[in-house]
Design an enzyme around this catalytic site. Structure first.
Site, mmCIF file in Angstrom:
data_model
loop_
_atom_site.group_PDB
_atom_site.id
_atom_site.type_symbol
_atom_site.label_atom_id
_atom_site.label_comp_id
_atom_site.label_asym_id
_atom_site.label_seq_id
_atom_site.Cartn_x
_atom_site.Cartn_y
_atom_site.Cartn_z
ATOM 1 N N THR A 34 0.830 -1.213 0.000
ATOM 2 C CA THR A 34 0.000 0.000 0.000
ATOM 3 C C THR A 34 0.865 1.264 0.000
ATOM 4 O OG1 THR A 34 -0.087 -0.100 2.407
ATOM 5 C CG2 THR A 34 -1.946 -1.067 1.225
ATOM 6 N N SER A 66 31.830 -5.753 7.665
ATOM 7 C CA SER A 66 30.600 -6.217 8.289
ATOM 8 C C SER A 66 30.893 -7.544 8.973
ATOM 9 C CB SER A 66 29.542 -6.413 7.199
ATOM 10 O OG SER A 66 28.545 -7.278 7.661
ATOM 11 N N SER A 128 17.514 -4.194 5.098
ATOM 12 C CA SER A 128 18.085 -3.088 4.299
ATOM 13 C C SER A 128 17.811 -1.736 4.946
ATOM 14 C CB SER A 128 17.562 -3.055 2.865
ATOM 15 O OG SER A 128 16.854 -4.156 2.528
ATOM 16 N N ASP A 172 9.337 0.586 5.309
ATOM 17 C CA ASP A 172 10.452 0.005 6.069
ATOM 18 C C ASP A 172 11.220 1.075 6.844
ATOM 19 O OD1 ASP A 172 9.535 -2.020 4.488
ATOM 20 O OD2 ASP A 172 11.345 -2.209 3.281
HETATM 21 C C1 GLA Z 1 8.866 -4.122 0.946
HETATM 22 C C2 GLA Z 1 9.114 -2.664 0.570
HETATM 23 C C3 GLA Z 1 8.088 -1.748 1.238
HETATM 24 C C4 GLA Z 1 6.664 -2.239 0.990
HETATM 25 C C5 GLA Z 1 6.537 -3.744 1.264
HETATM 26 C C6 GLA Z 1 5.224 -4.304 0.845
HETATM 27 O O1 GLA Z 1 9.091 -4.295 2.313
HETATM 28 O O2 GLA Z 1 10.409 -2.270 0.918
HETATM 29 O O3 GLA Z 1 8.266 -0.425 0.807
HETATM 30 O O4 GLA Z 1 6.247 -1.918 -0.316
HETATM 31 O O5 GLA Z 1 7.548 -4.486 0.611
HETATM 32 O O6 GLA Z 1 4.178 -3.744 1.567
#
Ligand code: GLA
Length: 386
Positions: A34, A66, A128, A172
């Site tokens: 979304t 790392s 990430s 994220d």
């Molecule tokens: C990954 C992407 C997010 C989002 C989700 C799905 O985590 O990095 O930005 O689009 O997928 O909701």
């Protein structure tokens, strides 16, 4: 983890780090695909994260290491090419530096850098975003600069979109930045606006990581993104968040079957995020759980980003006592399932699910009882440059 990171830093560089930052991984609670459609999403920062330690150097050399990879990658300050192969992990911190520079933010020229993480990679838990944000925080500190949390989210996304090459939204980075213990993070991605919503004390999150990952995962993600933008265009709206179920129905004959299915998922999913927030505020975890199951089925049927492994886990969880709901979390096409449970679900139930998975797929999923956590922050500052 901080002490271990300092030890690794010392053994790689024979000196002390000046700055350390940590950013958490996240669970996507609901709001699947979304974010880049201008919609809303609900996530939780978890007690798994990525730590970065850094000390400045005066010679313009940038050394990246790392705990998860052997060796040190040494670059000059002017080296801003994407890395490939075993060095490709460096694209996250390097992408952040490139994004900072192009946004006119001061960056350190030379430094020694060390990362450590306990966020499983490729599980859909945002390893990430965690490395991007923890890197950004130490780079800012080393350059004597600072950013609002909103700007930090934008920076992380820019690094991911423009340098790493994944057209992700802000879920994220937003959750990793705005996370708060015992709370979920609600993001209105179009504005963007970040809020926290209390998580009822009796709620638990369990993660089942399948360790599976579709070989074409980045391409599939980008394809879904494009299909959603195409669907919005045909419906006649800037983003799918602007479309209603009635508008979708009216446009059905003009949409390809694929575009129709993607839009169907996204439009309904945005409505489910709002219903989930209302159910959480009412303390109705059973209602939240039902929405999670519905979300998973919608991902499976309409968005087609589930997998046999993820579906199997959701089905196993559904018959376990104390499970309110479960769904895939993150981009999909492999990765992990998250379950929302009461105290009645515990190690025994989790082991039963893991056993069933083992006998069906021949490997054991990683099981994590995740706690909610605070967002990205500096851990220590002001150590001597040594
Ligand atoms: C990954 C992407 C997010 C989002 C989700 C799905 O985590 O990095 O930005 O689009 O997928 O909701």
């Amino acid at each position: 983890m901080t002490e271990r990171l300092i030890t690794s830093f010392r053994s790689a560089y024979s000196r002390e780090p000046e700055f350390i930052a940590r950013a958490p991984g996240r669970i996507e609670v609901i709001g699947n695909h979304t974010d880049y459609n201008g919609g809303t999403v609900l996530g939780a920062a978890i007690n798994r994260g990525t730590w970065v330690a850094l000390a400045r150097r005066g010679d313009g050399i940038r050394r990246f290491a790392s705990e998860m990879r052997p060796g040190v990658v040494e670059l000059r300050a002017e080296d801003a090419e994407r890395r490939t192969g075993s060095q490709s992990w460096v694209n996250y911190p390097l992408g952040v530096l490139v994004a900072m520079k192009s946004s006119g933010i001061a960056i350190p020229a030379g430094f020694d850098y060390m990362a450590a993480s306990n966020v499983p990679a490729g599980a859909g838990l945002s390893s990430s975003a965690a490395i991007e944000l923890s890197s950004a925080l130490v780079f800012l500190q080393a350059a004597g600069a600072s950013l609002t949390r909103e700007a930090l989210v934008t920076l992380g996304r820019k690094a991911e979109n423009e340098f790493v090459g994944v057209p992700c939204g802000i879920l994220d980075q937003g959750v990793s930045c705005f996370g708060r213990v015992n709370h979920l993070v609600y993001i209105d991605c179009r504005v963007p606006r970040f809020e926290t919503v209390p998580l009822p004390a009796s709620a638990h999150f369990w993660i089942f990581n399948t360790h599976t990952k579709h070989a074409l995962i980045d391409g599939l993600y980008a394809a879904r993104h494009q299909e959603c933008l195409d669907a919005a265009k045909i419906i006649g709206v800037p983003f799918l968040v602007d479309a209603t179920p009635a508008m979708l129905a009216a446009a059905e004959t003009r949409l390809s079957r694929t575009a129709y299915k993607r839009a169907h998922h996204v439009i309904d999913e945005i409505a489910r995020v709002e219903q989930t927030v209302a159910a959480l505020r009412a303390g109705d975890l059973a209602a939240v759980g039902k929405l999670l199951y519905t979300s998973h089925r919608s991902s499976r049927t309409w968005f087609e980003n589930s997998s046999a492994e993820l579906d199997f886990l959701v089905d196993c969880l559904e018959v376990e006592k104390g499970v309110y709901g479960a769904r895939l979390t993150g981009g999909g096409f492999g990765g992990a399932v998250v379950a929302l449970t009461s105290d009645a679900f515990g190690q025994e139930g989790a082991a039963r699910v893991a056993e069933s998975y083992l006998s069906r797929f021949g490997s054991r999923p990683e099981v994590i009882h995740a706690l909610t956590d605070d967002g990205a922050a500096l851990v220590t500052a002001g150590r001597s440059a040594g």
